[in-house]
Design an enzyme around this catalytic site. Structure first.
Site, PDB file in Angstrom:
ATOM      1  N   HIS A  98      35.594  45.034  43.244  1.00 28.05           N
ATOM      2  CA  HIS A  98      36.123  45.724  43.525  1.00 28.05           C
ATOM      3  C   HIS A  98      34.271  47.383  43.218  1.00 28.05           C
ATOM      4  O   HIS A  98      34.313  47.535  44.123  1.00 28.05           O
ATOM      5  CB  HIS A  98      36.661  46.536  43.997  1.00 28.05           C
TER       6      HIS A  98
ATOM      7  N   HIS B 244      40.916  43.875  31.399  1.00 26.67           N
ATOM      8  CA  HIS B 244      40.262  44.201  32.428  1.00 26.67           C
ATOM      9  C   HIS B 244      38.993  44.092  32.603  1.00 26.67           C
ATOM     10  O   HIS B 244      38.473  45.398  32.440  1.00 26.67           O
ATOM     11  CB  HIS B 244      41.202  44.972  33.683  1.00 26.67           C
TER      12      HIS B 244
ATOM     13  N   ASP C  83      43.817  45.015  40.709  1.00 26.44           N
ATOM     14  CA  ASP C  83      43.388  46.519  41.228  1.00 26.44           C
ATOM     15  C   ASP C  83      42.545  46.617  41.729  1.00 26.44           C
ATOM     16  O   ASP C  83      41.228  47.256  42.831  1.00 26.44           O
ATOM     17  CB  ASP C  83      42.010  46.532  39.736  1.00 26.44           C
TER      18      ASP C  83
ATOM     19  N   ASP D 158      35.487  44.820  34.647  1.00 28.95           N
ATOM     20  CA  ASP D 158      34.459  45.249  35.652  1.00 28.95           C
ATOM     21  C   ASP D 158      33.300  44.985  35.159  1.00 28.95           C
ATOM     22  O   ASP D 158      32.938  45.934  34.050  1.00 28.95           O
ATOM     23  CB  ASP D 158      34.779  47.230  36.276  1.00 28.95           C
TER      24      ASP D 158
END
Length: 890
Positions: A350, A12, A124, A14
């Site tokens: 996010h 994942h 997420d 980010d």
């Protein structure tokens, strides 16, 4: 039949979070290098899931451009699974259109490489928007996977009749408010349940015994999902060896290295009849309430204000103007707009838009916002020039200065239009700059007034004449610097039709000055034909709507409390008491008093603790859970001066507020309160393609003393006969307090990131000057609330103005470019389709009932499109189902 275990390698990603973008970026290069190498050297390696976002490919090629062919081979061979989105966005903090553009650009980017994974991927996201099922279906996706919002309970727990957001299984049906339904897949054991699989037998045996028990607790089929990875996880290079060992240790299972295409097909072919259904938005409604992460809506509020500004620029100014300009040029700036959208969307993950990263990250975001906005402004200026060159102004007097006003919003609009009118210029080629300046400055200027096309005098504020430097950049020659003599016109406009323009002219000759006023009692009373506002000694308002014959009192009270939480979560200190402006004396000053507009400034001064006490820093450094912190507020206080400009217009029910302050305090939250005394159990808020109805009370399992919520443009409380709407500009957090008070968060100042360690974020204290814009409007019967919603949408989009030449032109001086008649139809886009420049209008039904949309544009026939703007086989109908998202080609 053996149960099959699908192990999917992923990380994942980010792009920026607890490290700055480039630090994560360098680690990304190492990760993709490893994936490409393993794909070539291990034939048993099935694939790597690239986190659902195509931007990672661009990030990699920035550093490894020579690896393009290797990337393409891995994608073509199915070793690298890409798409379907451009980035992994936060649903609630970006606009409806931004969510759609993420899919549009994601599909286009995916198709450059191959076939995307046909799965809505929200691993997420801090809550999931209620219209996800409809949006996915309108994008050709039949399933979505997500990590937050539903409480999994497993086979041994009974699903209670009162609980709507728990699930016995990790698989469920997810139904949107319009009735659209997709398969929902919950990461019930998170997206790391198959991470770092051991290769040593004893450790592997223990690992799999626990992990299989965990996944089987929630699985509704014999297809078990194991996610081999987590945030920024390096590639497990021996993954195929661990799978071979698992098959040896557990012969009753079949372990395979797999991908979402394969897993999704298997689950969809074998869905359980016992699966439940969840409805609408999924925001952890039935948890203890501490980890909804909704308070990220108020972290670094300046980011949300910037985001609103750029979204409005691209969606509601640049694209409509460019769509109109296409009618006269045959050109539309698709590539430039894609570039601007990509810049903006790089701020939409996010950890970025939520404001929950390091200071370095958010400083970088400001540059992206500025750059995206500048592209949008340039393209709007170009489109405006192209249109204004074609507007016919022959109806105006020969020595006048014509100009045009555009309402590019999707709603009728009442506000002021401001334009700078050039009266004369002298190019530098004509002399020495300072002499040209002085020559223009000495000239006398006659009095002016403003007229419309019918020759009627329009009340307007006209400034004194000034002189300044400016320049032109012609398309076919070198720049032209000059001095110009100019003035500024501010024109009040009432109920200007959506997506229209109207021309006016500055004409010589003074107009009679009217002496009417909307203000009485030294500014403490403001009244027009529709409303009356009375300002109390403490600065709170009583607002009466004369049509509805209803009043609301004690409005506009400021509340300040301490905050010992973090960027993710607000936490008021134990024993802390709110500091309220309603307990102080306010000062009221008249700022503007004309027959058309009344403005007064309400000033408060609150004595606020300068920060939390010293214990907070120690508790942060010790990584003490915010829920158990004992820090309080400092005993030292300082004055917080709050100045609010209140604006009432002659022809409007709406009241606008602009609150300004210089925040020098830390560790606190400031809100403005609008109590209503309404007896209601639900409220409505502007969300993603939805006016969502939410309960005013929390669930039985809720422990958090607060219940923060997301909004886009407005929140509303209403009974059958009347109600109140509060609009905002980039203020995305609100709370319904005591079931009938709207609390709008203006500022939340904290000093740490939060989550899994201690990361100091001094800039999240938001020290310095701030300005907050919000509005209030009373409505009558429930059906009339939709007009207040439209007013709040229009409030976010300024008028666009341009000076015109005295000329003949192909375009009329006044025109409605497109007419849309439907009170409950919220327009979100007017743009051109990329492949053929088809005009595209998009919007949604705000109501929970069927509405009719009457649409007209000359020489245009409407056709139905999906969300990705492909034509649908269904025949176009004027009727929209409840909550329907509609994309129309013209």
């Amino acid at each position: 039949m053996k149960k099959k275990v699908y192990i999917i390698s992923h990380s994942h990603w980010d792009r920026e979070w607890y490290m700055a973008y480039e630090q994560h970026h360098m680690r990304l290069i190492e990760l993709i290098d490893d994936v490409l190498e393993l794909s070539e050297n291990d034939s048993a390696f099935n694939s790597f899931h690239l986190d659902g976002q195509t931007i990672i490919l661009d990030d990699y090629l920035q550093v490894r451009p020579e690896k393009r062919a290797a990337l393409q081979k891995a994608i073509t061979d199915g070793k690298l699974k890409i798409g379907p989105f451009y980035i992994l966005q936060d649903d609630f903090l970006i606009s409806s259109e931004a969510n759609t553009r993420n899919m549009l650009i994601g599909r286009e980017e995916s198709r450059k490489w191959g076939t995307p994974v046909m799965l809505g991927y929200f691993p997420d996201t801090f809550g999931n928007m209620g219209q996800t099922p409809q949006m996915m279906k309108l994008a050709g996706l039949s399933a979505a996977v997500f990590g937050r919002g539903i409480k999994p309970i497993g086979f041994d727990n009974q699903v209670l009749a009162t609980e709507n957001y728990t699930s016995q299984f990790s698989e469920m049906w997810w139904q949107g408010p319009d009735g659209s339904e997709i398969l929902g897949l919950l990461f019930a054991n998170w997206y790391n349940n198959g991470n770092e699989i051991p290769t040593e037998k004893a450790a592997a045996l223990q690992f799999w015994q626990q992990k299989l028990a965990d996944v089987e607790k929630f699985a509704s089929t014999n297809h078990l999902l194991m996610m081999n990875g987590v945030d920024h996880q390096p590639l497990q290079k021996d993954i195929t060896a661990t799978i071979a060992l698992a098959n040896e240790l557990f012969p009753e299972y079949e372990f395979i290295h797999s991908n979402f295409d394969e897993y999704l097909a298997a689950v969809q072919a074998d869905v359980s009849e016992n699966m439940g259904t969840v409805n609408g938005e999924i925001t952890s409604q039935e948890t203890d309430g501490w980890y909804t992460l909704a308070n990220t809506a108020s972290a670094r509020v300046y980011l949300k204000q910037w985001n609103t500004k750029v979204q409005r620029q691209l969606e509601n100014i640049t694209e409509p103007l460019a769509s109109i300009a296409y009618e006269v040029t045959g050109n539309y700036p698709h590539d430039q707009l894609d570039y601007a959208w990509k810049l903006l969307m790089q701020n939409h993950p996010h950890d970025s838009i939520c404001g929950c990263s390091l200071d370095d990250v958010h400083r970088g975001m400001i540059t992206r916002f500025e750059n995206a906005n500048k592209v949008g402004e340039y393209l709007a200026e170009e489109a405006l020039r192209q249109i204004t060159e074609q507007i016919d102004t022959t109806a105006f007097p020969a020595k006048s200065y014509p100009f045009v006003v555009f309402n590019t919003s999707g709603s009728k609009k009442t506000a002021e239009a401001t334009i700078t009118i050039e009266l004369e210029r002298k190019n530098f080629a004509e002399g020495v700059p300072q002499e040209l300046f002085a020559e223009l400055e000495k000239q006398t200027t006659p009095a002016f007034h403003v007229e419309n096309l019918q020759g009627e005098i329009i009340p307007a504020e006209i400034s004194e004449v000034q002189v300044r430097f400016d320049y032109d950049l012609p398309k076919d020659r070198f720049r032209i610097p000059y001095m110009t003599r100019y003035l500024t016109v501010t024109l009040p406009i009432a109920d200007m039709q959506a997506l229209s323009w109207e021309s006016f002219a500055l004409v010589g000759g003074a107009r009679a000055v009217e002496s009417q006023t909307l203000i009485a009692d030294g500014g403490k009373s403001i009244e027009n034909e529709k409303i009356k506002v009375v300002i109390a000694e403490n600065g709170t308002l009583t607002v009466t709507d004369k049509t509805v014959h209803k009043s609301f009192s004690d409005l506009l009270s400021f509340e300040d409390v301490g905050d010992v939480g973090n960027e993710y979560i607000f936490k008021q200190p134990e024993g802390d008491k709110a500091i309220l402006s309603a307990t102080t004396q306010a000062k009221v000053e008249i700022v503007k008093d004309t027959p058309e507009i009344a403005q007064v400034k309400i000033s408060h001064e609150l004595q606020i603790p300068v920060a939390a006490d010293d214990l907070l820093t120690r508790e942060q450094q010790m990584v003490i859970d915010f829920r158990y912190r004992k820090a309080g507020r400092s005993q030292k206080t300082a004055p917080l001066k709050i100045e609010t400009l209140l604006t009432v217009r002659k022809n409007s029910n709406k009241i606008d507020f602009e609150t300004s302050l210089n925040n020098q305090m830390k560790d606190h939250r400031l809100r403005v309160l609008f109590p209503t005394e309404l007896t209601v159990t639900t409220h409505e808020a502007d969300s993603i393609y939805e006016v969502v109805r939410r309960p005013n009370q929390v669930s039985a399992s809720w422990e958090n003393p607060t219940n923060p919520q997301h909004q886009q443009a407005f929140v509303n409380l209403h009974e059958a006969d009347y109600g109140l709407t509060v609009g905002n500009y980039g203020l995305n957090e609100y709370e319904i307090v005591n079931q009938n008070t709207i609390a709008l968060t203006l500022l939340r100042a904290v000093g740490e990131m939060g989550d899994w360690g201690y990361f100091s974020t001094p800039e999240a204290q938001c020290l310095g000057e701030h300005t907050f814009n919000y509005s209030l409007e009373i409505h009558g019967a429930a059906d009339s609330r939709y007009q207040t919603y439209q007013d709040m949408y229009a409030n976010q989009v300024p008028f666009t103005t341009g000076q015109l030449a005295l000329q003949e032109g192909a375009l009329p001086a006044k025109k409605a470019y497109l007419t849309v008649e439907a009170d409950a139809f919220g327009i979100t886009a007017l743009k051109r389709r990329k492949e053929d420049n088809l005009l595209v209008l998009r919007g949604y039904n705000m109501a929970d009932e069927v509405v009719e949309v009457n649409l007209s544009k000359e020489k245009a026939t409407p056709v139905l499109l999906n969300l990705l703007e492909d034509e649908l086989p269904q025949k176009y109908s004027k009727e929209l189902k409840p909550y329907e998202i509609r994309t129309i080609g013209l």
